[in-house]
Design a protein around this motif. Structure first.
Motif, PDB file in Angstrom:
ATOM      1  N   SER A   1       0.730  -1.293  -0.011  1.00  0.00           N
ATOM      2  CA  SER A   1      -0.085  -0.084   0.079  1.00  0.00           C
ATOM      3  C   SER A   1       0.893   1.371   0.273  1.00  0.00           C
ATOM      4  O   SER A   1       0.421   2.454  -0.539  1.00  0.00           O
ATOM      5  CB  SER A   1      -0.898  -0.078   1.240  1.00  0.00           C
ATOM      6  OG  SER A   1      -0.366  -0.076   2.385  1.00  0.00           O
ATOM      7  N   ARG A   2       1.961   1.111   0.700  1.00  0.00           N
ATOM      8  CA  ARG A   2       2.887   2.287   0.655  1.00  0.00           C
ATOM      9  C   ARG A   2       3.532   2.404  -0.504  1.00  0.00           C
ATOM     10  O   ARG A   2       4.016   3.665  -1.140  1.00  0.00           O
ATOM     11  CB  ARG A   2       3.817   2.216   1.559  1.00  0.00           C
ATOM     12  CG  ARG A   2       3.208   2.553   3.338  1.00  0.00           C
ATOM     13  CD  ARG A   2       3.027   4.235   2.986  1.00  0.00           C
ATOM     14  NE  ARG A   2       2.270   4.493   4.584  1.00  0.00           N
ATOM     15  CZ  ARG A   2       2.420   5.853   4.999  1.00  0.00           C
ATOM     16  NH1 ARG A   2       2.994   6.631   4.539  1.00  0.00           N
ATOM     17  NH2 ARG A   2       1.838   6.076   6.282  1.00  0.00           N
ATOM     18  N   LEU A   3       3.888   1.484  -1.305  1.00  0.00           N
ATOM     19  CA  LEU A   3       4.533   1.536  -2.744  1.00  0.00           C
ATOM     20  C   LEU A   3       3.445   2.257  -3.573  1.00  0.00           C
ATOM     21  O   LEU A   3       4.039   2.906  -4.445  1.00  0.00           O
ATOM     22  CB  LEU A   3       5.036   0.112  -3.209  1.00  0.00           C
ATOM     23  CG  LEU A   3       6.190  -0.583  -2.496  1.00  0.00           C
ATOM     24  CD1 LEU A   3       6.179  -2.019  -2.916  1.00  0.00           C
ATOM     25  CD2 LEU A   3       7.467   0.228  -2.715  1.00  0.00           C
ATOM     26  N   ALA A   4       2.025   1.676  -3.219  1.00  0.00           N
ATOM     27  CA  ALA A   4       1.295   2.452  -4.378  1.00  0.00           C
ATOM     28  C   ALA A   4       1.181   3.693  -3.996  1.00  0.00           C
ATOM     29  O   ALA A   4       0.947   4.704  -5.120  1.00  0.00           O
ATOM     30  CB  ALA A   4      -0.143   1.737  -4.054  1.00  0.00           C
ATOM     31  N   LYS A   5       1.308   4.260  -2.830  1.00  0.00           N
ATOM     32  CA  LYS A   5       1.552   5.713  -2.744  1.00  0.00           C
ATOM     33  C   LYS A   5       2.683   6.311  -3.179  1.00  0.00           C
ATOM     34  O   LYS A   5       2.567   7.380  -3.719  1.00  0.00           O
ATOM     35  CB  LYS A   5       1.220   6.314  -1.204  1.00  0.00           C
ATOM     36  CG  LYS A   5       1.133   7.524  -0.833  1.00  0.00           C
ATOM     37  CD  LYS A   5       1.312   8.090   0.905  1.00  0.00           C
ATOM     38  CE  LYS A   5       0.690   7.509   1.682  1.00  0.00           C
ATOM     39  NZ  LYS A   5       0.720   8.058   2.714  1.00  0.00           N
ATOM     40  N   ASP A   6       3.629   5.719  -2.992  1.00  0.00           N
ATOM     41  CA  ASP A   6       5.070   6.088  -3.901  1.00  0.00           C
ATOM     42  C   ASP A   6       4.846   6.434  -5.312  1.00  0.00           C
ATOM     43  O   ASP A   6       5.113   7.397  -5.909  1.00  0.00           O
ATOM     44  CB  ASP A   6       6.298   5.065  -3.826  1.00  0.00           C
ATOM     45  CG  ASP A   6       6.947   5.033  -2.519  1.00  0.00           C
ATOM     46  OD1 ASP A   6       6.407   6.041  -1.766  1.00  0.00           O
ATOM     47  OD2 ASP A   6       7.411   4.249  -1.791  1.00  0.00           O
ATOM     48  N   ARG A   7       4.024   5.458  -6.117  1.00  0.00           N
ATOM     49  CA  ARG A   7       3.802   5.366  -7.340  1.00  0.00           C
ATOM     50  C   ARG A   7       2.699   6.725  -7.772  1.00  0.00           C
ATOM     51  O   ARG A   7       2.928   7.173  -8.596  1.00  0.00           O
ATOM     52  CB  ARG A   7       3.210   4.155  -7.831  1.00  0.00           C
ATOM     53  CG  ARG A   7       4.315   2.991  -7.813  1.00  0.00           C
ATOM     54  CD  ARG A   7       3.710   1.891  -8.729  1.00  0.00           C
ATOM     55  NE  ARG A   7       2.342   1.398  -8.033  1.00  0.00           N
ATOM     56  CZ  ARG A   7       2.327   0.384  -6.972  1.00  0.00           C
ATOM     57  NH1 ARG A   7       3.510  -0.028  -6.904  1.00  0.00           N
ATOM     58  NH2 ARG A   7       1.139  -0.039  -6.747  1.00  0.00           N
TER      59      ARG A   7
END
Lengths: 698, 269
Positions: A674-680
């Motif tokens: 979920s945090r990687l999604a926010k990074d993207r």
């Protein structure tokens, strides 16, 4: 090239901000040109006249004035006044209009929430008549509220809805009113004449309302109970519009505290009345009318706050990128010049959170409105059938529905397991029963509507503060592009009017435990598990696990007691049921956000205009959904853990808490990505193309 | 005898001018970055001509308006959600590119062919309207070529005003250099009027008109004929946006007279 590297290279970003083609698919009105036209009309007005009024400082006065009055003419000229009406009354949209009205409110609030309220308030005044009025009342008032056509010589009527009363005492309480009615005269064989005393507080449209739909209670033993009644400005007596309400927000809507003391015929009672043993019995008490009205009108209010969040994105991006331009450091082409503050991870990640929250609220709100559009004809059919069967009164209706509830549950079970194409006679029989359909949809509406009002406005106001902070000092100036400060403070009113947060939580705490709702909620959980399998990056797994944790917590508190031996689950134990209602709202918003992305992915390829940009939008909205899912799952976990452990004694543990711990751990694991999604999502915000300038003035 | 004009307005969409417009070189020649994704508006000069047409039609009962548009039909559909609420007209859509990189000659041929096929069009009552130029490519020749192809020889360019005279003739103001107007008298239709801005504001949206229009527009869009106009044989060597020039000098305590002198000198350069 390794897989990660390849994925990174192939990942698409949204090329531009999402336009109408994208939104029409996500919010399901691509095939409704009547609604699309209404959206364009509202947008043109919002970004033209309304923005100019705000930019010219018209929000700086409480008084209604000729400049603000221009809004009314503009609403009439652009057709927004008639959206509420059926074609035979002078409107142009056939059938239910909840989605259309919500989209108009969304467009108007994109610039100013007060103007949206001004537009919606006449509809609010008409809603009691529309929902429960007699045919004569509907024809009379709806047709008068339609703007005159070319060549027609008449004045348009506008209404105000008067429920709220001055403090001390009632304020606003849908169950109690201090406005009174008594019989002034009752000629032999004639129509009773009533004397109405009503003091209003915070009544929108009061500067120019020609009629008021007011909630009053009986002050006469010859009248039973309460009702809503129509008062006209020319009725004999006092029609004092009162002093302007000194509100600090929504200044483009007229609000006053009227004093009304008038004589009116009893035929003005909304929905009519019967006379039994010399007593006037209104066909609907004021609570029944208001319940029916607010169920529909609260959702657009929720959407008004979501619109503010989404509208904040473009001005913030522009501010971030241009933050250092014009200074000595950073020549054109340098990262400092081109990206400005967007070089910093925090700035774009916080903006991604604002956008994700606005998306989730919008998805929830528009889903609720589509549900209401589906529900409206079903509710009317239910009323027709009950009248036909002679089922009158709330108690008789409740008795009938209790009997039907099992069948409705059976219907849901069969429908969930019915494989495509297989005919099931029992399922068809149950599906053909309009009362069962009514119960199923009502169970959803009774949760989605207060849920949208509560979450969109409450959490929306919090996120709007975040949006303001992303503009630095500029954010709290009057000339901040996008009017972000005004939107932030407006959001606080939206969280309050048409039922403040406690009212919505109270309603949710009752409706969320309806077995028909819970049965559907469990099916949604399974549905999201399926989505998680096919779309692992969209956050469905986290939401599904959080839903499971929420159900488990509900089950726990229903059968548990606190350390002092008091049952945890009780509708009046707000410290337990209200937080659980809050957690539910986070999850519902996420579910609809995910479904909207799936809709875009599925239907987008049918639109040739979207062909070149679809992948970028689907990827980006999936990342926003996953970002929001992570946030919602975390919030749910926190709330549920407090409820499950917070009422125990330190050092003691009950066996049921072990199951909770297991689920909680699963939920933690489901946050993966979920945090990687926010990074993207944040990275995409540095690449998205925005217009050269904002399309409305500052 | 039938009265009123048959007004055919040629106009299509252009990207919303507030958007960021970046020329890019694609596989099929130059275009704008994200062109399909950008919101579009009715080409401004053509829009003025449409509003003037509506005004004229209102004064002359029995008149009818056609809007002939060459553009991507899905984009045209979006555009109609606004335009169709303002003016009553019959849309004649041609499904093709509306980019600034098509050739005026071919566009004119496609438009003229579509007008030629219009059923119930009375050429003796025809006023051909459109913009004097397109916002996407300021060639300013398309409408004249459409007129020529339709055999209309009375042509007026950069029109700002059209007045109906009592004898049925038309009094037309055309922009010429130096802020002057050329005043012309025309006996009557058929005529070509390529409009500049005119004098009318944008009409407000009227959803009742929109609903009436859309019942005809939607089927027309579905049946829109492809019009693959291109620019065969034309090569665009390079495409750039006009460069923004900023010549700023920060000075202090300069008298107004000095500033004025400097500006005059700069203008004379």
């Amino acid at each position: 090239m390794d897989a990660t590297c390849r994925e990174k290279m192939e990942r698409e970003f949204p090329s531009t901000l999402p336009g109408d083609d994208v939104r029409q698919i996500m919010w399901r009105y691509a095939d409704r040109f009547d609604i699309q036209m209404a959206v364009q009309s509202a947008r043109g007005l919002a970004r033209g006249l309304i923005a100019r009024l705000v930019a010219d400082g018209q929000r700086n006065t409480h008084e209604w004035n000729p400049r603000k009055e221009e809004l009314l003419t503009a609403f009439d000229e652009t057709g927004l006044t008639t959206i509420f009406m059926d074609p035979e009354e002078g409107g142009f949209i056939e059938g239910p209009k909840n989605l259309a009205l919500g989209l108009v409110a969304f467009e108007l609030s994109w610039v100013d929430g007060g103007a949206a309220t001004c537009s919606l308030a006449s509809n609010l005044a008409l809603s009691p008549i529309h929902e429960k009025g007699t045919p004569e009342q509907k024809l009379f008032y709806m047709s008068r509220c339609v703007p005159p056509q070319p060549g027609e010589e008449r004045k348009i009527w506008r209404g105000a809805f008067a429920l709220t009363e001055p403090l001390p005492y009632v304020g606003v309480d849908t169950g109690v009113v201090s406005g009174k009615m008594r019989i002034a005269e009752w000629p032999e064989g004639g129509e009773p004449i009533l004397h109405i005393d009503k003091r209003g507080r915070f009544i929108t449209n009061m500067d120019f309302a020609n009629f008021v739909t007011a909630a009053v209670d009986s002050d006469d033993e010859r009248i039973k109970g309460s009702c809503m009644i129509i008062l006209e400005e020319d009725d004999p007596g006092l029609f004092d519009r009162g002093a302007p309400t000194l509100k600090m927000v929504h200044q483009l809507s007229s609000t006053r505290d009227p004093v009304l003391s008038l004589r009116v015929p009893a035929s003005r009672i909304i929905g009519g009345y019967t006379v039994k043993d010399g007593v006037i019995i209104p066909n609907y008490n004021h609570g029944e009318v208001i319940e029916s009205v607010f169920r529909r009108t609260r959702v657009p209010v929720g959407l008004m706050t979501s619109a503010k969040l989404v509208s904040a994105v473009e001005p913030i991006i522009r501010y971030q990128r241009s933050r250092f331009r014009g200074g000595a450091a950073g020549s054109p082409g340098s990262p400092r010049h081109d990206l400005g503050l967007q070089q910093k991870e925090d700035a774009v990640q916080r903006l991604a959170e604002v956008w994700a929250s606005g998306e989730a609220g919008s998805s929830l709100g528009f889903a609720a409105l589509r549900l209401l559009d589906e529900f409206d004809p079903v509710e009317r059919e239910k009323e027709r059938l009950l009248a036909e069967q002679g089922v009158a009164g709330a108690r008789a209706q409740m008795k009938l529905f209790k009997k039907l509830e099992q069948e409705a549950l059976e219907y849901l079970e069969l429908a969930a397991h019915n494989e495509a194409g297989r005919e099931n006679p029992r399922l068809q029989e149950l599906a053909g029963n309009p009362l069962i359909r009514f119960l199923v949809l009502e169970a959803q509406a009774n949760v989605l509507c207060p849920g949208c009002k509560l979450w969109n406005t409450g959490q929306g106001a919090t996120m709007m503060r975040e949006a303001v902070s992303l503009m630095g000092g500029y954010g709290i100036t009057e000339d901040c592009p996008g009017f972000l400060f005004q939107k932030w403070t407006d959001a606080q009113l939206e969280a309050t009017y048409e039922g403040p947060e406690a009212v919505q939580r109270r309603q949710l705490s009752i409706t969320m435990t309806n077995e028909l709702f819970l049965a559907q909620f469990r099916q949604w959980l399974q549905e999201l598990r399926g989505v998680a399998a096919t779309h692992p990056g969209i956050g469905a797994g986290a939401v599904a696990t959080a839903m499971e944790l929420w159900l488990s917590t509900l089950e726990f508190i229903r059968k548990s007691k606190d350390a002092d031996g008091k049952p945890l689950f009780h509708s009046q134990r707000h410290g337990v049921v209200f937080p659980l209602a809050d957690a539910l709202c986070w999850l519902l918003a996420c579910r609809y956000q995910i479904l909207d992305v799936l809709e875009l992915e599925q239907k987008g390829p049918e639109n040739p205009v979207l062909a070149e940009g679809l992948a970028g939008f689907v990827t980006f909205f999936s990342d926003l959904a996953a970002t929001q899912a992570g946030r919602a799952a975390g919030e749910t976990a926190r709330i549920c853990a407090e409820l499950v452990y917070g009422f125990g004694r330190e050092g003691e543990q009950v066996p049921e808490q072990e199951e909770f711990s297991r689920l909680r751990q699963q939920l933690d694991l489901s946050l993966a990505g979920s945090r990687l999604a926010k990074d993207r999502a944040a990275e995409a915000l540095t690449k998205i193309t925005i217009p050269e300038i904002l399309d409305y003035p500052i | 005898m039938s009265t009123g004009f048959h007004i055919v307005v040629c106009g299509s969409l252009v990207p919303d001018p507030l958007q960021t417009l970046n020329p890019v070189q694609g596989a099929n020649g130059p275009g704008l970055k994200n062109e399909l994704m950008l919101p579009a508006v009715l080409d401004p000069f053509a829009a003025h001509s449409l509003y003037e047409a509506a005004n004229l039609a209102k004064k002359m009962p029995g008149s009818k308006i056609w809007l002939v548009s060459l553009g991507n039909k899905a984009k045209l559909q979006q555009l109609m959600m606004t335009i169709a609420q303002k003016v009553a007209f019959e849309l004649v859509p041609l499904d093709g590119p509306a980019s600034g990189f098509t050739d005026s000659f071919e566009v004119a041929a496609a438009l003229a062919a579509a007008i030629d096929k219009l059923a119930n069009l009375d050429r003796s009552r025809l006023l051909l309207f459109g913009g004097c130029a397109s916002a996407s490519r300021d060639a300013g020749v398309t409408l004249q070529m459409v007129g020529e192809r339709l055999g209309i020889l009375d042509q007026f360019l950069a029109v700002d005003e059209l007045k109906l005279q009592e004898d049925g003739s038309l009094r037309i103001l055309e922009r010429i250099e130096g802020g002057q107007y050329q005043v012309s008298a025309c006996a009557g239709p058929p005529a070509v009027l390529a409009w500049a801005t005119g004098n009318l504001p944008e009409p407000p949206n009227n959803p009742q008109i929109g609903m009436q229009n859309m019942r005809v527009i939607m089927p027309a869009l579905q049946k829109a004929q492809p019009a693959p106009v291109a620019a065969p044989g034309v090569t665009f060597a390079s495409v750039t946006l006009p460069a923004q020039q900023r010549q700023t000098r920060v000075v202090k305590d300069v008298p107004v007279e000095e500033i004025a002198k400097e500006i005059v000198a700069w203008i004379k350069e």
